[in-house]
Scaffold this motif. Structure first.
Motif, PDB file in Angstrom:
ATOM      1  N   ARG A  93       9.828   4.329  -8.861  1.00 31.91           N
ATOM      2  CA  ARG A  93       9.918   2.960  -9.370  1.00 31.91           C
ATOM      3  C   ARG A  93      11.346   2.439  -9.358  1.00 31.91           C
ATOM      4  N   ASP A 105      12.272  -0.016  -6.662  1.00 31.13           N
ATOM      5  CA  ASP A 105      11.830  -1.416  -6.719  1.00 31.13           C
ATOM      6  C   ASP A 105      13.024  -2.355  -6.597  1.00 31.13           C
ATOM      7  N   TYR A 112      -0.769   7.483  -9.465  1.00 29.20           N
ATOM      8  CA  TYR A 112      -0.096   6.295  -9.979  1.00 29.20           C
ATOM      9  C   TYR A 112       0.802   5.664  -8.917  1.00 29.20           C
ATOM     10  N   ASP A 164      -0.339   1.925  -8.208  1.00 29.49           N
ATOM     11  CA  ASP A 164       0.395   0.917  -8.977  1.00 29.49           C
ATOM     12  C   ASP A 164       1.087  -0.117  -8.087  1.00 29.49           C
ATOM     13  N   LYS A 165       1.210  -1.319  -8.626  1.00 28.30           N
ATOM     14  CA  LYS A 165       1.929  -2.399  -7.949  1.00 28.30           C
ATOM     15  C   LYS A 165       3.305  -2.567  -8.578  1.00 28.30           C
ATOM     16  N   PRO A 166       4.317  -2.989  -7.835  1.00 23.51           N
ATOM     17  CA  PRO A 166       4.287  -3.176  -6.386  1.00 23.51           C
ATOM     18  C   PRO A 166       4.219  -1.839  -5.661  1.00 23.51           C
ATOM     19  N   ASN A 167       3.465  -1.825  -4.562  1.00 20.28           N
ATOM     20  CA  ASN A 167       3.283  -0.583  -3.814  1.00 20.28           C
ATOM     21  C   ASN A 167       4.271  -0.545  -2.660  1.00 20.28           C
ATOM     22  N   ASN A 168       5.347   0.190  -2.874  1.00 17.62           N
ATOM     23  CA  ASN A 168       6.384   0.308  -1.846  1.00 17.62           C
ATOM     24  C   ASN A 168       6.300   1.631  -1.091  1.00 17.62           C
TER      25      ASN A 168
END
Length: 385
Positions: A134, A137, A169, A173-177
């Motif tokens: 994360r 992001d 997860y 989960d968004k945003p999906n990078n």
């Protein structure tokens, strides 16, 4: 700044460093100490960060304690002919809830990534990988994760994130990078057939322990394409790394895990490296702490051996080999500097024809010459098209 919340390196580790040779690694690293505070990060390229959070550990509660012992062994080693500047920023404190810890981890690591500092994470439970992911992001680009583990850790979407379902997860989960996930060293009997089939359906890559240990060099192209490497100590056999309540008889040997860390360090694309699930109460004679310190040493050694190659230099400087497999043309490129290989994949994005290079091996080139599409080429082609 989130870095201001970091706790200093343990006094025991700092005191031990004072007794070492002026040539030792501990004397070369800038330390965050209680006395001097956080060091100036100007010019720093690598930052060691301890994360004692373990509330998400499955059957390994207590992971992440005793990080000072790992530091003790690391500091007393001698550096090679290194040029990279290193800091040890101490530990990220645990939050009141695990979600608070994840947020703080994400903020600290994100801040380091923005400063183009590569964090070396000493965990804690492996669900910290989610917070590490994360942190990207902030950068806003696709991320490739490589997990060195005997399990995929895809689990179920349980209300509580843990070390056995963190990949679920990451995928959902968004945003999906997430662009690609690769597992190195899985053992079939620890993963259900449904999970193995799901890995294939998602076009992820999974490499069995036996296949990798037969030739450890086969992992190099996988690690060369990684942004994040997450190493679960459960991937190392119990005799070499007993400090893990989930340790099992089979796994990588200590020298093999050090070789994997070195390959990870060499990759210019890789920007964070973590070692998880260390549990000091199971560490006989501090055996595992010493191995983790050596693993970190080899990662730093690899980092100092990085050279400018694709995508950091022009592919025009490479030797090009063209192979026709059925009706598909594959361009292979071989570096004159390192003799490493890449293969080109053509794809369409927003109605525009594009191409990209992915790392491969000489064996992939031979496979194509035998009129068989290399597995890595196929998975990436399907993902891009």
């Amino acid at each position: 700044m989130s870095l201001e919340l970091l706790l200093p390196v343990e006094e025991m580790a700092v005191a031990h460093t004072a007794l070492q040779s002026d040539l030792s690694l501990g004397k070369k690293i800038k330390l965050h100490t209680k006395k001097d505070g956080i060091p100036d990060l100007e010019g720093i390229q690598l930052a060691i960060v301890g994360i004692p959070e373990s509330r998400g550990a499955v059957d390994n509660i207590g992971a992440g304690k005793g990080l000072d012992v790992i530091r003790k062994y690391l500091y007393q080693m001698f550096p090679g002919n290194w040029h990279a500047s290193i800091a040890d920023l101490g530990n990220i404190p645990a939050g009141n809830e695990t979600g608070d810890s994840y947020f703080l981890i994400q903020e600290v690591l994100g801040e380091l990534l923005e400063q183009k500092i590569t964090p070396i994470i000493i965990g804690g439970s492996q669900d910290i990988t989610y917070a590490n992911y994360r942190a990207y992001d902030r950068i806003g680009k696709p991320v490739n994760i490589v997990s060195v583990d005997n399990r995929f850790d895809i689990g179920e979407m349980d209300p509580l994130l843990n070390s056995r379902n963190y990949l679920h997860y990451i995928v959902m989960d968004k945003p999906n990078n997430l662009f690609n996930y690769s597992n190195i060293g899985f053992q079939t009997f620890f993963n259900s057939q449904e999970e193995i089939d799901l890995m294939d359906k998602l076009h992820f890559e999974a490499y069995r322990l036996g296949g990798v240990t037969n030739d450890i060099t086969t992992v190099e192209p996988i690690l060369r394409d990684a942004d994040i490497v997450s190493l679960d100590l459960g991937a190392v056999r119990m005799s070499d790394a007993p400090a893990n309540n989930n340790a099992v008889p089979n796994g990588f040997y200590g020298d093999q895990i050090c070789a994997i860390a070195r390959y990870a360090g060499i990759s210019r694309k890789l920007s964070s490296f973590g070692i998880y699930e260390y549990n000091s109460k199971f560490d006989q004679r501090q055996h595992t702490a010493h191995l983790i310190a050596q693993t970190i040493w080899y990662f730093i050694e690899g980092f100092n051996l990085r050279i400018d190659e694709y995508p950091f230099s022009s592919k025009e400087n490479y030797k090009k080999y063209i192979v026709l497999v059925d009706d598909q043309t594959i361009n292979f490129y071989k570096s004159d500097k390192s003799e490493r290989w890449w293969m080109e994949i053509d794809f369409v994005h927003n109605n525009l024809e594009k191409s990209t290079l992915i790392p491969c091996t000489y064996q992939d080139y031979l496979t194509a010459n035998n009129q068989i599409l290399p597995e890595r080429w196929l998975k990436t082609f399907r993902k891009l098209n």
